[in-house]
Design a protein around this motif. Structure first.
Motif, mmCIF file in Angstrom:
data_model
loop_
_atom_site.group_PDB
_atom_site.id
_atom_site.type_symbol
_atom_site.label_atom_id
_atom_site.label_comp_id
_atom_site.label_asym_id
_atom_site.label_seq_id
_atom_site.Cartn_x
_atom_site.Cartn_y
_atom_site.Cartn_z
ATOM 1 N N ASP A 6 -5.608 79.490 -3.457
ATOM 2 C CA ASP A 6 -4.318 80.030 -3.887
ATOM 3 C C ASP A 6 -3.348 78.868 -4.070
ATOM 4 O OD1 ASP A 6 -3.497 79.292 -1.328
ATOM 5 O OD2 ASP A 6 -3.204 81.334 -0.612
ATOM 6 N N THR A 7 -2.075 79.164 -4.181
ATOM 7 C CA THR A 7 -1.095 78.104 -4.425
ATOM 8 C C THR A 7 -0.960 77.126 -3.268
ATOM 9 O OG1 THR A 7 0.679 79.543 -3.633
ATOM 10 C CG2 THR A 7 0.284 79.495 -6.016
ATOM 11 N N HIS A 8 -1.498 77.477 -2.107
ATOM 12 C CA HIS A 8 -1.439 76.595 -0.937
ATOM 13 C C HIS A 8 -2.761 75.890 -0.674
ATOM 14 C CE1 HIS A 8 2.488 78.208 -0.047
ATOM 15 N NE2 HIS A 8 1.989 79.420 -0.148
ATOM 16 N N GLY A 9 -3.762 76.132 -1.505
ATOM 17 C CA GLY A 9 -5.047 75.473 -1.341
ATOM 18 C C GLY A 9 -6.164 76.449 -0.992
ATOM 19 N N LEU A 10 -7.231 75.903 -0.433
ATOM 20 C CA LEU A 10 -8.423 76.680 -0.104
ATOM 21 C C LEU A 10 -8.112 77.721 0.962
ATOM 22 C CD1 LEU A 10 -11.476 76.722 -0.803
ATOM 23 C CD2 LEU A 10 -11.825 75.301 1.217
ATOM 24 N N ILE A 11 -8.646 78.927 0.762
ATOM 25 C CA ILE A 11 -8.437 80.018 1.722
ATOM 26 C C ILE A 11 -9.542 79.949 2.772
ATOM 27 C CG2 ILE A 11 -8.446 82.535 1.991
ATOM 28 C CD1 ILE A 11 -7.160 82.679 -0.797
ATOM 29 N N PHE A 12 -9.154 79.722 4.020
ATOM 30 C CA PHE A 12 -10.107 79.681 5.131
ATOM 31 C C PHE A 12 -9.430 80.189 6.398
ATOM 32 C CE2 PHE A 12 -8.039 75.571 4.995
ATOM 33 C CZ PHE A 12 -7.714 75.319 6.322
ATOM 34 N N LYS A 13 -10.255 80.696 7.320
ATOM 35 C CA LYS A 13 -9.734 81.219 8.583
ATOM 36 C C LYS A 13 -9.071 80.099 9.366
ATOM 37 C CE LYS A 13 -12.822 85.089 8.863
ATOM 38 N NZ LYS A 13 -13.937 85.747 9.486
ATOM 39 N N GLY A 14 -7.929 80.419 9.946
ATOM 40 C CA GLY A 14 -7.205 79.437 10.721
ATOM 41 C C GLY A 14 -6.197 78.643 9.916
ATOM 42 N N ARG A 15 -6.083 78.926 8.634
ATOM 43 C CA ARG A 15 -5.126 78.184 7.814
ATOM 44 C C ARG A 15 -3.693 78.470 8.233
ATOM 45 N NH1 ARG A 15 -4.674 78.621 1.366
ATOM 46 N NH2 ARG A 15 -2.995 80.037 1.869
ATOM 47 N N GLY A 16 -3.436 79.657 8.757
ATOM 48 C CA GLY A 16 -2.132 79.946 9.325
ATOM 49 C C GLY A 16 -1.176 80.716 8.449
ATOM 50 N N ASP A 17 -1.262 80.580 7.147
ATOM 51 C CA ASP A 17 -0.298 81.254 6.269
ATOM 52 C C ASP A 17 -0.937 82.336 5.401
ATOM 53 O OD1 ASP A 17 -1.760 79.581 4.633
ATOM 54 O OD2 ASP A 17 -0.046 78.868 3.484
ATOM 55 N N ASP A 35 -7.370 66.794 0.462
ATOM 56 C CA ASP A 35 -6.043 67.383 0.283
ATOM 57 C C ASP A 35 -6.221 68.851 -0.114
ATOM 58 O OD1 ASP A 35 -6.655 67.412 -2.503
ATOM 59 O OD2 ASP A 35 -5.830 65.399 -2.705
ATOM 60 N N ALA A 36 -5.138 69.530 -0.371
ATOM 61 C CA ALA A 36 -5.197 70.965 -0.662
ATOM 62 C C ALA A 36 -5.142 71.243 -2.160
ATOM 63 C CB ALA A 36 -4.058 71.679 0.050
ATOM 64 N N THR A 37 -5.897 70.477 -2.941
ATOM 65 C CA THR A 37 -5.884 70.681 -4.384
ATOM 66 C C THR A 37 -7.144 71.406 -4.840
ATOM 67 O OG1 THR A 37 -6.973 68.578 -4.852
ATOM 68 C CG2 THR A 37 -4.553 68.560 -4.725
ATOM 69 N N LEU A 38 -7.060 71.955 -6.033
ATOM 70 C CA LEU A 38 -8.233 72.590 -6.635
ATOM 71 C C LEU A 38 -9.340 71.563 -6.825
ATOM 72 C CD1 LEU A 38 -9.663 74.979 -7.982
ATOM 73 C CD2 LEU A 38 -8.452 74.376 -10.107
ATOM 74 N N GLN A 39 -8.994 70.368 -7.270
ATOM 75 C CA GLN A 39 -9.997 69.332 -7.492
ATOM 76 C C GLN A 39 -10.718 68.974 -6.196
ATOM 77 O OE1 GLN A 39 -8.935 66.174 -10.081
ATOM 78 N NE2 GLN A 39 -10.617 64.874 -9.431
ATOM 79 N N SER A 40 -9.995 68.834 -5.113
ATOM 80 C CA SER A 40 -10.604 68.514 -3.823
ATOM 81 C C SER A 40 -11.548 69.630 -3.374
ATOM 82 C CB SER A 40 -9.510 68.288 -2.773
ATOM 83 O OG SER A 40 -10.058 67.951 -1.538
ATOM 84 N N ALA A 41 -11.129 70.878 -3.597
ATOM 85 C CA ALA A 41 -11.989 72.012 -3.231
ATOM 86 C C ALA A 41 -13.261 72.011 -4.072
ATOM 87 C CB ALA A 41 -11.228 73.321 -3.416
ATOM 88 N N ILE A 42 -13.154 71.737 -5.353
ATOM 89 C CA ILE A 42 -14.334 71.686 -6.223
ATOM 90 C C ILE A 42 -15.268 70.558 -5.796
ATOM 91 C CG2 ILE A 42 -15.124 71.207 -8.583
ATOM 92 C CD1 ILE A 42 -12.633 72.761 -9.563
ATOM 93 N N GLU A 43 -14.706 69.405 -5.491
ATOM 94 C CA GLU A 43 -15.521 68.276 -5.037
ATOM 95 C C GLU A 43 -16.285 68.615 -3.765
ATOM 96 O OE1 GLU A 43 -12.496 65.293 -4.749
ATOM 97 O OE2 GLU A 43 -12.745 64.656 -6.832
#
Length: 99
Positions: A6-17, A35-43
């Motif tokens: 989402d706009t804050h990055g990867l959705i995972f348990k414990g993210r807090g928001d 970092d919390a970017t789409l590119q980092s998540a894809i990598e």
């Protein structure tokens, strides 16, 4: 497996928001991200498919498309947001940058 960003990055348990709606899609063990970017998540996740429904134009920029092409012989890139002025990328950009 489906992972969501989402706009804050990867959705995972414990993210807090996370909202209640997003919690049901959160994974227990997120990959280490630089970092919390789409590119980092894809990598980190190395998906075969990305689906855009964010209405954020150019969120599948040339770098994202090229990364998907590097990870997959035939990447699946679905920029589904409407109107097309809000699509994550154009068909032309997906073709040109995944060659």
């Amino acid at each position: 497996k489906c992972w969501f960003v989402d706009t804050h990055g990867l959705i995972f348990k414990g993210r807090g928001d996370l909202t209640v709606e997003k919690e049901q899609y959160a994974h227990d063990n997120p990959p280490a991200l630089k970092d919390a970017t789409l590119q980092s998540a894809i990598e980190a996740i190395k998906p075969t498919c990305i689906v855009g429904v964010s209405t954020i134009p150019n969120s599948f920029n040339p770098d994202i498309v090229k990364l998907m092409a590097k990870l997959n012989k035939r990447p699946l890139i679905f920029a589904l947001s409407n109107p097309t002025s809000k699509a994550e990328c154009t068909a032309e950009s997906a073709y040109v940058n995944s060659d």
